[in-house]
Enzyme design. Structure first.
Site, PDB file in Angstrom:
ATOM      1  CB  CYS A   1     -15.405  35.875  65.896  1.00 17.81           C
ATOM      2  SG  CYS A   1     -13.662  36.284  66.176  1.00 17.81           S
TER       3      CYS A   1
ATOM      4  CB  ALA B   1      -5.966  27.939  58.729  1.00 23.79           C
ATOM      5  CB  ALA B   2      -3.720  29.101  63.546  1.00 23.36           C
ATOM      6  N   PRO B   3      -6.647  28.579  64.996  1.00 21.16           N
ATOM      7  CG  PRO B   3      -7.861  28.093  66.938  1.00 21.16           C
ATOM      8  CD  PRO B   3      -7.658  29.171  65.907  1.00 21.16           C
ATOM      9  N   GLY B   4      -7.614  26.232  63.798  1.00 18.80           N
ATOM     10  CA  GLY B   4      -7.904  25.119  62.917  1.00 18.80           C
ATOM     11  C   GLY B   4      -9.252  24.454  63.033  1.00 18.80           C
ATOM     12  N   GLY B   5     -10.172  24.987  63.822  1.00 17.50           N
ATOM     13  CA  GLY B   5     -11.477  24.351  63.929  1.00 17.50           C
ATOM     14  C   GLY B   5     -12.229  24.308  62.614  1.00 17.50           C
ATOM     15  CE  LYS B   6     -14.476  30.089  61.614  1.00 17.28           C
ATOM     16  NZ  LYS B   6     -13.820  30.088  62.949  1.00 17.28           N
TER      17      LYS B   6
END
Length: 454
Positions: A381, A267-272
């Site tokens: 990405c 998950a990091a850095p957490g934007g999603k």
């Protein structure tokens, strides 16, 4: 014989003279570029760790200058190295310390930054003299960079985005995957420094007006501002977070409803994760890096969002099945070169098979963690098909209980060119292109939406 008098200790040593203005920044940039290319050390990590730039006596503008030089040098590395090589009859001398990177830094300024020629050349010569191994070649530095300055127009006119400024192995792969025209468009987009994209909690139109940006078809806000992020209105109040417009799409494709339990693996850095939490989901974030999860936790606190934060290897994580799962798998990140040009020179072809095996395992784990009937979104990405389309083909062959849930253009702002024939998301750096390169483009992303049936 001269007798030493009591209390006399000879002349006091002089304090070292401060370096010439801008010299520290240029030496730091050379170190950062060198380590990105030769040691695969991320540019931001090296600049942040550089003690010379952390010295409180250093002008903050030097820190910004070091980053600016490093970024443009890596973005146009092929053009710069070609220009230098053409001016070395016998190639780069051996055992010359930082000579090559001092030349790269000097040429980057002469070709792509608004540095006066005399300043770029003079400080490169000073940087060469400051390094014992390259000091004997200070005259060579002067001659080469003066030649680069004289021939600037010719060098730039002959520069090719794909053949010069893209590593050959990537250029060959992109030609094979996307065709020559698209490969050239990707390479050209990677040359352009992008501006910031924001994901906002609400009122995208209002925030675009307040911050001087535009609302993209996908709903993200794209800025023109060059001010530090922390100084922008709404940052301290947690009204938005920085996230490329393409990176904001995968979480939205889950279509979560308030109260649903969702897990975000890696998950990091957490934007999603923030996208999911802002939609009202009960989010569990999983990542193996405690340090990166500290950043996620700080962001969630600023954004006034809640999540269960778990430090764990995603492959070893276990919990009751979730309503939906997002897996943003570790990948080569070749879709982010326009924002992180060091990626192009840090990655190697041998990285892909290792990453592909991990991605396959994470996909199986994501399915196991999802309730029957629940959606799974897999994304990377990366521009490489082994990390995207091929992963889904292989998954569907080995797991008959999983099917695609096709993505439609209506879900991503009507961007038809970003939806494949199989109903998967594929954004390229050259997509969403307009008249202003700084307002154009997307990170390269792949995403597929799946449903576990059994």
């Amino acid at each position: 014989m001269i007798k030493q008098q009591r209390g006399f200790s000879g002349p006091r040593p002089r304090a070292p003279e401060p370096p010439a203005p801008g010299l520290t920044a240029r030496i730091a940039a050379a170190r950062a570029i060198s380590e990105a290319v030769t040691l695969a050390r991320p540019l931001e990590e090296r600049l942040a760790a550089d003690l010379s730039l952390r010295d409180p006596r250093i002008d903050p503008r030097d820190r910004a200058l070091a980053r600016s030089i490093s970024t443009v040098a890596l973005r146009r590395m092929g053009t710069i190295r070609k220009a230098i090589a053409q001016r070395l009859e016998k190639g780069m001398p051996r055992r010359t310390g930082a000579l090559e990177w001092t030349l790269v830094v000097g040429a980057a300024q002469l070709l792509f930054l608004e540095t006066p020629d005399h300043a770029a050349v003079d400080l490169a010569v000073r940087a060469a003299r400051a390094d014992a191994a390259s000091a004997p070649f200070a005259g060579l530095v002067n001659a080469i960079l003066r030649s680069v300055a004289r021939d600037r127009a010719t060098i730039l006119g002959a520069s090719d985005a794909l053949d010069d400024d893209t590593p050959p192995w990537l250029a060959a792969r992109w030609r094979a995957t996307y065709g020559d025209e698209a490969a050239r468009a990707i390479a050209a987009a990677n040359r352009c420094e992008p501006t910031l994209d924001l994901s906002v909690k609400s009122d995208a139109v209002g925030w675009a007006a307040r911050l001087g940006g535009v609302v993209l078809p996908t709903g993200s806000v794209r800025l023109d501002s060059h001010r530090p992020v922390v100084e922008l209105e709404g940052y301290a109040d947690g009204e938005w977070w920085v996230q490329d417009a393409a990176a904001a799409l995968p979480a939205r494709l889950l279509g979560v409803r308030p109260g649903q339990r969702v897990v975000d693996l890696c998950a990091a850095p957490g934007g999603k994760s923030a996208e999911l939490a802002a939609a009202g989901a009960v989010v569990t974030t999983v990542d193996r890096s405690a340090e990166r999860l500290k950043v996620l936790s700080a962001n969630f606190e600023r954004l006034k969002l809640d999540a269960e934060i778990v430090v764990a290897d995603a492959l070893a994580f276990d919990a009751a099945p979730f309503d939906a799962t997002l897996i943003d798998a570790p990948c080569s990140a070749t879709g982010t070169i326009r924002r992180h040009p060091d990626v192009a020179w840090m990655k190697r072809p041998a990285d892909l098979p290792v990453l592909a095996r991990l991605q396959s395992q994470l996909l199986d784990k994501a399915i196991a963690l999802t309730k029957p009937g629940g959606p799974i979104v897999y994304c990377t990405c990366s521009l490489e098909p082994e990390e995207g389309e091929a992963q889904i083909v292989a998954l569907l062959r080995r797991n008959p209980d999983v099917r695609r849930a096709p993505i439609t253009a209506a879900e991503i702002g009507g961007l038809n060119q970003c939806v494949t024939a199989a109903g998967e998301l594929r954004t390229l750096p050259c997509h969403l292109w307009g008249d202003d390169p700084r307002r154009s483009g997307l990170d390269g992303f792949f995403a597929a939406r799946l449903v576990r049936e059994g």
